[in-house]
Design a protein around this motif. Structure first.
Motif, PDB file in Angstrom:
ATOM      1  N   ARG A  28     -16.346 -22.916  11.022  1.00  0.00           N
ATOM      2  CA  ARG A  28     -16.854 -23.853  10.015  1.00  0.00           C
ATOM      3  C   ARG A  28     -18.371 -24.008  10.110  1.00  0.00           C
ATOM      4  N   SER A  29     -18.884 -24.116  11.305  1.00  0.00           N
ATOM      5  CA  SER A  29     -20.320 -24.397  11.488  1.00  0.00           C
ATOM      6  C   SER A  29     -21.209 -23.179  11.279  1.00  0.00           C
ATOM      7  N   PHE A  30     -20.732 -22.019  11.745  1.00  0.00           N
ATOM      8  CA  PHE A  30     -21.582 -20.836  11.739  1.00  0.00           C
ATOM      9  C   PHE A  30     -21.204 -19.815  10.677  1.00  0.00           C
ATOM     10  N   ALA A  35     -12.922 -11.057  11.571  1.00  0.00           N
ATOM     11  CA  ALA A  35     -13.154  -9.758  10.928  1.00  0.00           C
ATOM     12  C   ALA A  35     -14.627  -9.365  11.007  1.00  0.00           C
ATOM     13  N   ASP A  36     -15.523 -10.334  10.797  1.00  0.00           N
ATOM     14  CA  ASP A  36     -16.963 -10.058  10.912  1.00  0.00           C
ATOM     15  C   ASP A  36     -17.298  -9.546  12.306  1.00  0.00           C
ATOM     16  N   ILE A  42     -23.323  -7.629  14.234  1.00  0.00           N
ATOM     17  CA  ILE A  42     -24.123  -8.128  15.352  1.00  0.00           C
ATOM     18  C   ILE A  42     -25.050  -9.278  14.965  1.00  0.00           C
ATOM     19  N   THR A  43     -25.304  -9.445  13.677  1.00  0.00           N
ATOM     20  CA  THR A  43     -26.198 -10.527  13.249  1.00  0.00           C
ATOM     21  C   THR A  43     -25.616 -11.906  13.563  1.00  0.00           C
ATOM     22  N   TYR A  44     -24.304 -11.987  13.821  1.00  0.00           N
ATOM     23  CA  TYR A  44     -23.673 -13.251  14.196  1.00  0.00           C
ATOM     24  C   TYR A  44     -23.702 -13.499  15.702  1.00  0.00           C
ATOM     25  N   PHE A  45     -24.266 -12.586  16.463  1.00  0.00           N
ATOM     26  CA  PHE A  45     -24.260 -12.699  17.918  1.00  0.00           C
ATOM     27  C   PHE A  45     -24.877 -14.004  18.426  1.00  0.00           C
ATOM     28  N   PHE A  79     -21.974  -9.148  23.865  1.00  0.00           N
ATOM     29  CA  PHE A  79     -21.442  -9.279  22.508  1.00  0.00           C
ATOM     30  C   PHE A  79     -19.988  -8.820  22.466  1.00  0.00           C
ATOM     31  N   GLU A  80     -19.703  -7.692  23.090  1.00  0.00           N
ATOM     32  CA  GLU A  80     -18.337  -7.165  23.103  1.00  0.00           C
ATOM     33  C   GLU A  80     -17.391  -8.109  23.844  1.00  0.00           C
ATOM     34  N   ALA A  81     -17.848  -8.665  24.971  1.00  0.00           N
ATOM     35  CA  ALA A  81     -17.005  -9.573  25.751  1.00  0.00           C
ATOM     36  C   ALA A  81     -16.734 -10.871  24.980  1.00  0.00           C
ATOM     37  N   LEU A  82     -17.769 -11.449  24.390  1.00  0.00           N
ATOM     38  CA  LEU A  82     -17.586 -12.681  23.622  1.00  0.00           C
ATOM     39  C   LEU A  82     -16.704 -12.453  22.397  1.00  0.00           C
TER      40      LEU A  82
END
Length: 108
Positions: A28-30, A35-36, A42-45, A79-82
């Motif tokens: 909701r916040s971000f 799916a993204d 990666i822009t959501y990292f 990034f992959e782990a998160l």
């Protein structure tokens, strides 16, 4: 669920983890979705990194998270782990109940 431990240069320890509540707040916040993230967006990292603090450190200042993000190493692996942690958490929303404990449904 999996979690990641980070220790700042000032020796403050942080635990990064997701639960259903933090994942819901993150979407909701971000504005990102599983799916993204699984699509490698990666822009959501930075937002994913910040969202990982919500469960254990809900009152942490965004500026502190940003500082940690700038200093953290191995960002591709992080990034992959998160992403994997987030996807694991979100998948629990559609887990089936234990056998014999579920209720049926039908569309009419």
């Amino acid at each position: 669920m999996s979690r990641i431990k980070i220790t700042s240069k000032t020796n403050v320890a942080y635990t990064l983890e997701f639960d259903r509540k933090s994942a819901s707040i993150a979407e909701r916040s971000f504005g990102f979705s599983t799916a993204d993230l699984l699509g490698g967006k990666i822009t959501y990292f930075p937002q994913l990194f910040q969202a990982a603090f919500l469960k254990h450190h809900p009152k942490i200042k965004p500026s502190v998270v940003q500082g940690l993000f700038e200093q953290v190493e191995n960002k591709q692996e992080l990034f992959e782990a998160l992403t994997a942690m987030y996807a694991e958490c979100v998948s629990t929303l559609i887990d089936e109940p234990e056998e014999g404990n579920g209720i049926g449904w039908k569309m009419e």
